[in-house]
Design a protein around this motif. Sequence first.
Motif, PDB file in Angstrom:
ATOM      1  N   VAL A  92       3.352  13.102   5.356  1.00  0.00           N
ATOM      2  CA  VAL A  92       4.007  11.791   5.385  1.00  0.00           C
ATOM      3  C   VAL A  92       3.513  10.988   4.187  1.00  0.00           C
ATOM      4  O   VAL A  92       2.327  11.017   3.858  1.00  0.00           O
ATOM      5  CB  VAL A  92       3.695  11.026   6.683  1.00  0.00           C
ATOM      6  N   HIS A  93       4.435  10.269   3.557  1.00  0.00           N
ATOM      7  CA  HIS A  93       4.073   9.337   2.485  1.00  0.00           C
ATOM      8  C   HIS A  93       4.847   8.054   2.738  1.00  0.00           C
ATOM      9  O   HIS A  93       6.078   8.037   2.681  1.00  0.00           O
ATOM     10  CB  HIS A  93       4.430   9.928   1.132  1.00  0.00           C
ATOM     11  N   LEU A  94       4.130   6.992   3.053  1.00  0.00           N
ATOM     12  CA  LEU A  94       4.732   5.681   3.246  1.00  0.00           C
ATOM     13  C   LEU A  94       4.490   4.842   2.003  1.00  0.00           C
ATOM     14  O   LEU A  94       3.358   4.741   1.524  1.00  0.00           O
ATOM     15  CB  LEU A  94       4.123   4.965   4.454  1.00  0.00           C
ATOM     16  N   ILE A  95       5.549   4.242   1.475  1.00  0.00           N
ATOM     17  CA  ILE A  95       5.439   3.324   0.340  1.00  0.00           C
ATOM     18  C   ILE A  95       5.904   1.959   0.835  1.00  0.00           C
ATOM     19  O   ILE A  95       7.084   1.776   1.168  1.00  0.00           O
ATOM     20  CB  ILE A  95       6.276   3.794  -0.858  1.00  0.00           C
ATOM     21  N   VAL A  96       4.970   1.037   0.932  1.00  0.00           N
ATOM     22  CA  VAL A  96       5.236  -0.295   1.487  1.00  0.00           C
ATOM     23  C   VAL A  96       4.903  -1.322   0.420  1.00  0.00           C
ATOM     24  O   VAL A  96       3.735  -1.524   0.068  1.00  0.00           O
ATOM     25  CB  VAL A  96       4.387  -0.530   2.758  1.00  0.00           C
ATOM     26  N   LYS A  97       5.931  -1.949  -0.114  1.00  0.00           N
ATOM     27  CA  LYS A  97       5.732  -2.915  -1.196  1.00  0.00           C
ATOM     28  C   LYS A  97       6.629  -4.117  -0.975  1.00  0.00           C
ATOM     29  O   LYS A  97       7.854  -3.984  -0.901  1.00  0.00           O
ATOM     30  CB  LYS A  97       6.017  -2.284  -2.557  1.00  0.00           C
ATOM     31  N   ASP A  98       6.017  -5.286  -0.877  1.00  0.00           N
ATOM     32  CA  ASP A  98       6.743  -6.535  -0.642  1.00  0.00           C
ATOM     33  C   ASP A  98       7.610  -6.377   0.604  1.00  0.00           C
ATOM     34  O   ASP A  98       7.080  -6.129   1.676  1.00  0.00           O
ATOM     35  CB  ASP A  98       7.531  -6.941  -1.883  1.00  0.00           C
ATOM     36  N   HIS A 150       9.943   5.693   3.885  1.00  0.00           N
ATOM     37  CA  HIS A 150       9.263   6.721   4.669  1.00  0.00           C
ATOM     38  C   HIS A 150       9.670   8.102   4.156  1.00  0.00           C
ATOM     39  O   HIS A 150      10.840   8.483   4.264  1.00  0.00           O
ATOM     40  CB  HIS A 150       9.644   6.618   6.147  1.00  0.00           C
ATOM     41  N   TYR A 151       8.716   8.836   3.588  1.00  0.00           N
ATOM     42  CA  TYR A 151       8.958  10.193   3.113  1.00  0.00           C
ATOM     43  C   TYR A 151       8.291  11.197   4.053  1.00  0.00           C
ATOM     44  O   TYR A 151       7.140  11.013   4.456  1.00  0.00           O
ATOM     45  CB  TYR A 151       8.366  10.393   1.713  1.00  0.00           C
ATOM     46  N   ILE A 152       9.006  12.278   4.382  1.00  0.00           N
ATOM     47  CA  ILE A 152       8.451  13.403   5.118  1.00  0.00           C
ATOM     48  C   ILE A 152       8.574  14.635   4.235  1.00  0.00           C
ATOM     49  O   ILE A 152       9.676  14.975   3.782  1.00  0.00           O
ATOM     50  CB  ILE A 152       9.181  13.651   6.459  1.00  0.00           C
ATOM     51  N   ASN A 153       7.448  15.281   3.968  1.00  0.00           N
ATOM     52  CA  ASN A 153       7.425  16.452   3.079  1.00  0.00           C
ATOM     53  C   ASN A 153       8.142  16.177   1.754  1.00  0.00           C
ATOM     54  O   ASN A 153       8.881  17.017   1.227  1.00  0.00           O
ATOM     55  CB  ASN A 153       8.042  17.663   3.786  1.00  0.00           C
ATOM     56  N   GLY A 154       7.925  14.973   1.227  1.00  0.00           N
ATOM     57  CA  GLY A 154       8.473  14.593  -0.073  1.00  0.00           C
ATOM     58  C   GLY A 154       9.915  14.156  -0.057  1.00  0.00           C
ATOM     59  O   GLY A 154      10.468  13.826  -1.107  1.00  0.00           O
ATOM     60  N   PHE A 200       0.841  -1.196   0.000  1.00  0.00           N
ATOM     61  CA  PHE A 200       0.000   0.000   0.000  1.00  0.00           C
ATOM     62  C   PHE A 200       0.878   1.248   0.000  1.00  0.00           C
ATOM     63  O   PHE A 200       2.096   1.193   0.240  1.00  0.00           O
ATOM     64  CB  PHE A 200      -0.913   0.026   1.229  1.00  0.00           C
ATOM     65  N   GLU A 201       0.230   2.372  -0.237  1.00  0.00           N
ATOM     66  CA  GLU A 201       0.822   3.684   0.010  1.00  0.00           C
ATOM     67  C   GLU A 201      -0.113   4.425   0.950  1.00  0.00           C
ATOM     68  O   GLU A 201      -1.336   4.373   0.788  1.00  0.00           O
ATOM     69  CB  GLU A 201       1.003   4.470  -1.277  1.00  0.00           C
ATOM     70  N   LEU A 202       0.447   5.087   1.938  1.00  0.00           N
ATOM     71  CA  LEU A 202      -0.334   5.851   2.906  1.00  0.00           C
ATOM     72  C   LEU A 202       0.153   7.292   2.898  1.00  0.00           C
ATOM     73  O   LEU A 202       1.356   7.548   2.923  1.00  0.00           O
ATOM     74  CB  LEU A 202      -0.174   5.264   4.306  1.00  0.00           C
ATOM     75  N   ASN A 250      -6.235  14.305   6.813  1.00  0.00           N
ATOM     76  CA  ASN A 250      -6.071  13.901   5.406  1.00  0.00           C
ATOM     77  C   ASN A 250      -5.412  12.532   5.297  1.00  0.00           C
ATOM     78  O   ASN A 250      -4.437  12.348   4.551  1.00  0.00           O
ATOM     79  CB  ASN A 250      -5.262  14.958   4.634  1.00  0.00           C
ATOM     80  N   ILE A 251      -5.952  11.564   6.017  1.00  0.00           N
ATOM     81  CA  ILE A 251      -5.388  10.218   6.047  1.00  0.00           C
ATOM     82  C   ILE A 251      -5.953   9.429   4.882  1.00  0.00           C
ATOM     83  O   ILE A 251      -7.155   9.132   4.829  1.00  0.00           O
ATOM     84  CB  ILE A 251      -5.685   9.512   7.385  1.00  0.00           C
ATOM     85  N   LYS A 252      -5.085   9.067   3.932  1.00  0.00           N
ATOM     86  CA  LYS A 252      -5.535   8.408   2.706  1.00  0.00           C
ATOM     87  C   LYS A 252      -4.629   7.224   2.397  1.00  0.00           C
ATOM     88  O   LYS A 252      -3.442   7.244   2.678  1.00  0.00           O
ATOM     89  CB  LYS A 252      -5.498   9.402   1.524  1.00  0.00           C
ATOM     90  N   ILE A 253      -5.227   6.218   1.757  1.00  0.00           N
ATOM     91  CA  ILE A 253      -4.469   5.008   1.415  1.00  0.00           C
ATOM     92  C   ILE A 253      -4.745   4.597  -0.020  1.00  0.00           C
ATOM     93  O   ILE A 253      -5.828   4.830  -0.562  1.00  0.00           O
ATOM     94  CB  ILE A 253      -4.813   3.859   2.400  1.00  0.00           C
ATOM     95  N   LYS A 254      -3.742   3.979  -0.635  1.00  0.00           N
ATOM     96  CA  LYS A 254      -3.891   3.385  -1.959  1.00  0.00           C
ATOM     97  C   LYS A 254      -3.414   1.947  -1.855  1.00  0.00           C
ATOM     98  O   LYS A 254      -2.271   1.691  -1.480  1.00  0.00           O
ATOM     99  CB  LYS A 254      -3.066   4.135  -3.010  1.00  0.00           C
ATOM    100  N   TYR A 255      -4.306   1.001  -2.158  1.00  0.00           N
ATOM    101  CA  TYR A 255      -3.959  -0.423  -2.058  1.00  0.00           C
ATOM    102  C   TYR A 255      -3.348  -0.906  -3.361  1.00  0.00           C
ATOM    103  O   TYR A 255      -3.608  -0.400  -4.443  1.00  0.00           O
ATOM    104  CB  TYR A 255      -5.211  -1.235  -1.739  1.00  0.00           C
TER     105      TYR A 255
END
Length: 241
Positions: A185-191, A196-200, A72-74, A236-241
Amino acid sequence: MLMSCLNKENKKEYRNESDFISIFNEKDLSGWVGDSTYWSVKDGALVGEVTPETILERNSFIIYEKAQPSNFELKLEYKISNSGNSGINYRSERIEKFPYALKGYQCDIDGKNRYTGQNYEEKKRTTLAYMGEKVTIPSMPDSISKTNLRKNVKKNCWQTRIVSDTLGDLKQLKSHIKENDWNSVHLIVKDNRMQHYINGVLMSDVLDLDTENRENKGFLGVQVHVGPPMKVQYKNIKIKY
Protein backbone atom coordinates in the motif's frame (compact mmCIF):
# COMPACT_ATOMS: atom_id res chain seq x y z
CA MET A 1 -13.42 6.18 -20.67
CA LEU A 2 -12.59 2.61 -19.59
CA MET A 3 -9.24 1.41 -20.83
CA SER A 4 -8.00 -2.11 -21.49
CA CYS A 5 -4.72 -1.34 -19.81
CA LEU A 6 -3.58 1.02 -17.07
CA ASN A 7 -1.95 4.23 -18.21
CA LYS A 8 1.35 5.43 -16.82
CA GLU A 9 -0.29 7.84 -14.37
CA ASN A 10 -2.19 4.99 -12.70
CA LYS A 11 0.82 2.73 -12.19
CA LYS A 12 3.94 4.15 -10.66
CA GLU A 13 7.28 2.89 -9.50
CA TYR A 14 8.72 4.39 -6.33
CA ARG A 15 12.48 4.16 -6.01
CA ASN A 16 13.39 6.90 -3.52
CA GLU A 17 13.12 5.33 -0.07
CA SER A 18 15.67 7.49 1.73
CA ASP A 19 13.16 9.89 3.29
CA PHE A 20 10.87 7.20 4.70
CA ILE A 21 11.19 6.25 8.37
CA SER A 22 9.89 3.14 10.06
CA ILE A 23 7.10 3.59 12.63
CA PHE A 24 6.86 -0.09 13.59
CA ASN A 25 9.90 -1.87 15.01
CA GLU A 26 8.63 -5.40 14.17
CA LYS A 27 9.44 -6.54 17.73
CA ASP A 28 6.76 -5.06 19.97
CA LEU A 29 3.98 -2.45 20.09
CA SER A 30 6.18 0.51 21.07
CA GLY A 31 4.50 3.70 19.90
CA TRP A 32 1.18 1.96 19.28
CA VAL A 33 -1.84 1.53 21.54
CA GLY A 34 -4.62 -1.02 21.06
CA ASP A 35 -6.54 -3.84 22.68
CA SER A 36 -4.16 -6.75 23.31
CA THR A 37 -7.12 -9.12 22.88
CA TYR A 38 -6.89 -8.40 19.15
CA TRP A 39 -3.41 -7.00 18.47
CA SER A 40 0.04 -8.54 18.84
CA VAL A 41 3.40 -8.84 17.11
CA LYS A 42 4.30 -12.19 15.54
CA ASP A 43 7.14 -13.02 13.17
CA GLY A 44 7.90 -9.35 12.59
CA ALA A 45 4.33 -8.41 11.68
CA LEU A 46 1.64 -6.39 13.42
CA VAL A 47 -1.20 -8.89 13.71
CA GLY A 48 -4.89 -8.19 14.21
CA GLU A 49 -6.95 -11.29 14.90
CA VAL A 50 -10.57 -11.95 15.82
CA THR A 51 -11.40 -15.48 16.99
CA PRO A 52 -14.74 -17.20 17.63
CA GLU A 53 -14.18 -16.42 21.32
CA THR A 54 -13.40 -12.71 20.79
CA ILE A 55 -16.08 -11.56 18.33
CA LEU A 56 -16.23 -7.75 18.20
CA GLU A 57 -19.16 -5.56 19.16
CA ARG A 58 -17.58 -2.56 17.41
CA ASN A 59 -14.55 -1.93 15.20
CA SER A 60 -11.26 -1.79 17.07
CA PHE A 61 -8.05 -0.02 16.05
CA ILE A 62 -4.45 -0.06 17.04
CA ILE A 63 -3.33 3.57 16.94
CA TYR A 64 0.06 5.13 16.29
CA GLU A 65 0.43 7.66 19.12
CA LYS A 66 3.67 9.44 18.27
CA ALA A 67 2.37 11.70 15.48
CA GLN A 68 -0.74 13.22 13.96
CA PRO A 69 0.51 13.91 10.46
CA SER A 70 -1.01 16.28 7.94
CA ASN A 71 0.81 15.91 4.61
CA PHE A 72 2.64 12.59 4.31
CA GLU A 73 3.24 9.42 2.36
CA LEU A 74 2.69 6.06 4.04
CA LYS A 75 3.95 2.70 2.79
CA LEU A 76 3.27 -0.73 4.22
CA GLU A 77 2.53 -4.32 3.32
CA TYR A 78 -0.52 -6.29 4.38
CA LYS A 79 -1.87 -9.82 4.24
CA ILE A 80 -5.50 -10.58 5.08
CA SER A 81 -7.66 -13.68 5.41
CA ASN A 82 -10.48 -14.24 2.93
CA SER A 83 -13.09 -13.32 5.58
CA GLY A 84 -11.10 -10.32 6.77
CA ASN A 85 -12.15 -6.68 6.82
CA SER A 86 -9.63 -4.03 7.79
CA GLY A 87 -8.39 -0.59 6.83
CA ILE A 88 -5.70 2.04 7.32
CA ASN A 89 -7.02 5.20 8.98
CA TYR A 90 -5.32 8.59 8.74
CA ARG A 91 -6.09 12.19 9.66
CA SER A 92 -8.42 10.60 12.21
CA GLU A 93 -9.83 11.59 15.60
CA ARG A 94 -10.00 9.33 18.62
CA ILE A 95 -13.53 8.66 19.87
CA GLU A 96 -13.08 9.06 23.60
CA LYS A 97 -16.27 7.31 24.73
CA PHE A 98 -15.12 4.09 23.04
CA PRO A 99 -11.69 2.55 23.64
CA TYR A 100 -9.41 2.25 20.60
CA ALA A 101 -11.92 3.83 18.21
CA LEU A 102 -11.16 6.24 15.37
CA LYS A 103 -13.19 8.32 12.95
CA GLY A 104 -11.73 9.70 9.77
CA TYR A 105 -10.34 8.82 6.34
CA GLN A 106 -9.58 5.18 5.63
CA CYS A 107 -7.94 3.17 2.90
CA ASP A 108 -10.24 0.17 2.95
CA ILE A 109 -8.90 -3.40 2.84
CA ASP A 110 -10.86 -6.65 2.66
CA GLY A 111 -10.06 -10.27 1.88
CA LYS A 112 -12.55 -10.58 -0.96
CA ASN A 113 -11.30 -7.32 -2.57
CA ARG A 114 -14.71 -5.75 -2.88
CA TYR A 115 -13.53 -2.52 -1.27
CA THR A 116 -9.73 -2.64 -1.21
CA GLY A 117 -8.19 0.75 -1.97
CA GLN A 118 -11.40 2.74 -1.79
CA ASN A 119 -11.65 5.89 0.36
CA TYR A 120 -14.09 5.32 3.21
CA GLU A 121 -14.57 7.83 6.01
CA GLU A 122 -15.11 5.85 9.20
CA LYS A 123 -17.93 7.13 11.46
CA LYS A 124 -18.43 10.22 9.27
CA ARG A 125 -19.34 10.58 5.58
CA THR A 126 -18.88 6.86 4.71
CA THR A 127 -17.79 6.04 1.13
CA LEU A 128 -16.11 8.97 -0.61
CA ALA A 129 -14.67 7.04 -3.57
CA TYR A 130 -15.17 3.45 -4.62
CA MET A 131 -12.39 1.40 -6.17
CA GLY A 132 -11.50 2.83 -9.58
CA GLU A 133 -12.92 6.31 -9.00
CA LYS A 134 -11.46 9.80 -9.16
CA VAL A 135 -13.78 11.97 -7.08
CA THR A 136 -14.24 15.56 -5.97
CA ILE A 137 -16.13 16.16 -2.72
CA PRO A 138 -17.75 19.63 -2.89
CA SER A 139 -18.94 21.69 0.05
CA MET A 140 -21.50 20.14 2.34
CA PRO A 141 -25.13 20.87 1.29
CA ASP A 142 -26.75 23.78 3.11
CA SER A 143 -29.48 21.45 4.39
CA ILE A 144 -26.94 19.22 6.16
CA SER A 145 -25.03 20.02 9.33
CA LYS A 146 -22.34 18.14 11.22
CA THR A 147 -24.98 16.84 13.59
CA ASN A 148 -27.10 15.22 10.86
CA LEU A 149 -24.56 13.87 8.39
CA ARG A 150 -26.48 10.62 8.04
CA LYS A 151 -29.17 12.47 6.09
CA ASN A 152 -26.69 12.82 3.25
CA VAL A 153 -25.69 9.13 3.30
CA LYS A 154 -27.46 6.54 1.14
CA LYS A 155 -26.41 2.89 0.84
CA ASN A 156 -23.30 3.66 2.88
CA CYS A 157 -22.14 6.34 0.43
CA TRP A 158 -21.85 10.13 0.75
CA GLN A 159 -24.26 11.63 -1.76
CA THR A 160 -22.47 14.95 -2.38
CA ARG A 161 -19.65 13.75 -4.58
CA ILE A 162 -18.63 14.19 -8.21
CA VAL A 163 -17.03 11.25 -10.02
CA SER A 164 -14.81 13.00 -12.56
CA ASP A 165 -12.95 10.03 -14.05
CA THR A 166 -12.38 6.29 -13.92
CA LEU A 167 -8.99 4.82 -13.08
CA GLY A 168 -9.48 1.67 -15.14
CA ASP A 169 -11.64 -1.39 -15.60
CA LEU A 170 -12.76 -2.72 -12.21
CA LYS A 171 -11.95 -6.35 -13.01
CA GLN A 172 -8.49 -5.37 -14.18
CA LEU A 173 -7.84 -3.24 -11.10
CA LYS A 174 -8.79 -6.15 -8.84
CA SER A 175 -6.45 -8.45 -10.76
CA HIS A 176 -3.49 -6.51 -9.33
CA ILE A 177 -4.43 -7.47 -5.76
CA LYS A 178 -3.13 -10.81 -4.50
CA GLU A 179 -5.38 -13.02 -2.37
CA ASN A 180 -3.96 -14.66 0.77
CA ASP A 181 -0.59 -13.08 0.08
CA TRP A 182 1.32 -9.89 0.82
CA ASN A 183 0.29 -6.69 -0.97
CA SER A 184 1.85 -3.24 -0.80
CA VAL A 185 0.00 0.00 0.00
CA HIS A 186 1.18 3.53 -0.76
CA LEU A 187 -0.92 6.43 0.49
CA ILE A 188 -0.13 9.93 -0.79
CA VAL A 189 -1.92 12.55 1.31
CA LYS A 190 -1.22 16.15 0.40
CA ASP A 191 -3.40 19.14 1.27
CA ASN A 192 -6.92 18.15 0.18
CA ARG A 193 -5.96 15.29 -2.15
CA MET A 194 -5.73 11.64 -1.10
CA GLN A 195 -4.46 8.88 -3.40
CA HIS A 196 -4.55 5.19 -2.50
CA TYR A 197 -2.19 2.85 -4.39
CA ILE A 198 -2.23 -0.95 -4.07
CA ASN A 199 0.79 -2.74 -5.53
CA GLY A 200 1.69 0.46 -7.38
CA VAL A 201 -1.77 0.84 -8.97
CA LEU A 202 -3.94 3.87 -8.19
CA MET A 203 -7.23 2.56 -6.78
CA SER A 204 -8.90 5.80 -5.63
CA ASP A 205 -8.20 9.51 -5.89
CA VAL A 206 -10.14 12.06 -3.79
CA LEU A 207 -10.06 15.86 -3.78
CA ASP A 208 -11.93 16.96 -0.65
CA LEU A 209 -13.31 20.52 -0.85
CA ASP A 210 -15.76 20.04 2.01
CA THR A 211 -14.27 22.49 4.52
CA GLU A 212 -16.90 21.64 7.14
CA ASN A 213 -16.02 17.96 7.33
CA ARG A 214 -12.49 17.39 6.05
CA GLU A 215 -9.62 17.00 8.48
CA ASN A 216 -6.14 18.33 7.82
CA LYS A 217 -4.28 16.18 10.35
CA GLY A 218 -4.88 13.35 12.78
CA PHE A 219 -3.97 9.88 14.00
CA LEU A 220 -2.89 6.87 11.98
CA GLY A 221 -4.28 3.45 12.84
CA VAL A 222 -5.19 0.04 11.45
CA GLN A 223 -8.42 -1.82 12.07
CA VAL A 224 -10.08 -5.11 12.85
CA HIS A 225 -13.74 -4.96 11.78
CA VAL A 226 -16.98 -6.28 13.21
CA GLY A 227 -17.90 -9.57 11.54
CA PRO A 228 -16.68 -13.18 11.40
CA PRO A 229 -13.32 -14.39 12.72
CA MET A 230 -10.48 -12.89 10.70
CA LYS A 231 -6.77 -12.20 10.61
CA VAL A 232 -4.83 -9.30 9.14
CA GLN A 233 -1.07 -8.71 9.20
CA TYR A 234 0.90 -5.52 8.56
CA LYS A 235 4.66 -5.06 8.15
CA ASN A 236 7.27 -2.63 6.81
CA ILE A 237 5.22 0.35 7.98
CA LYS A 238 7.05 3.51 6.90
CA ILE A 239 6.17 7.19 6.62
CA LYS A 240 7.59 10.25 4.91
CA TYR A 241 6.52 13.64 6.29
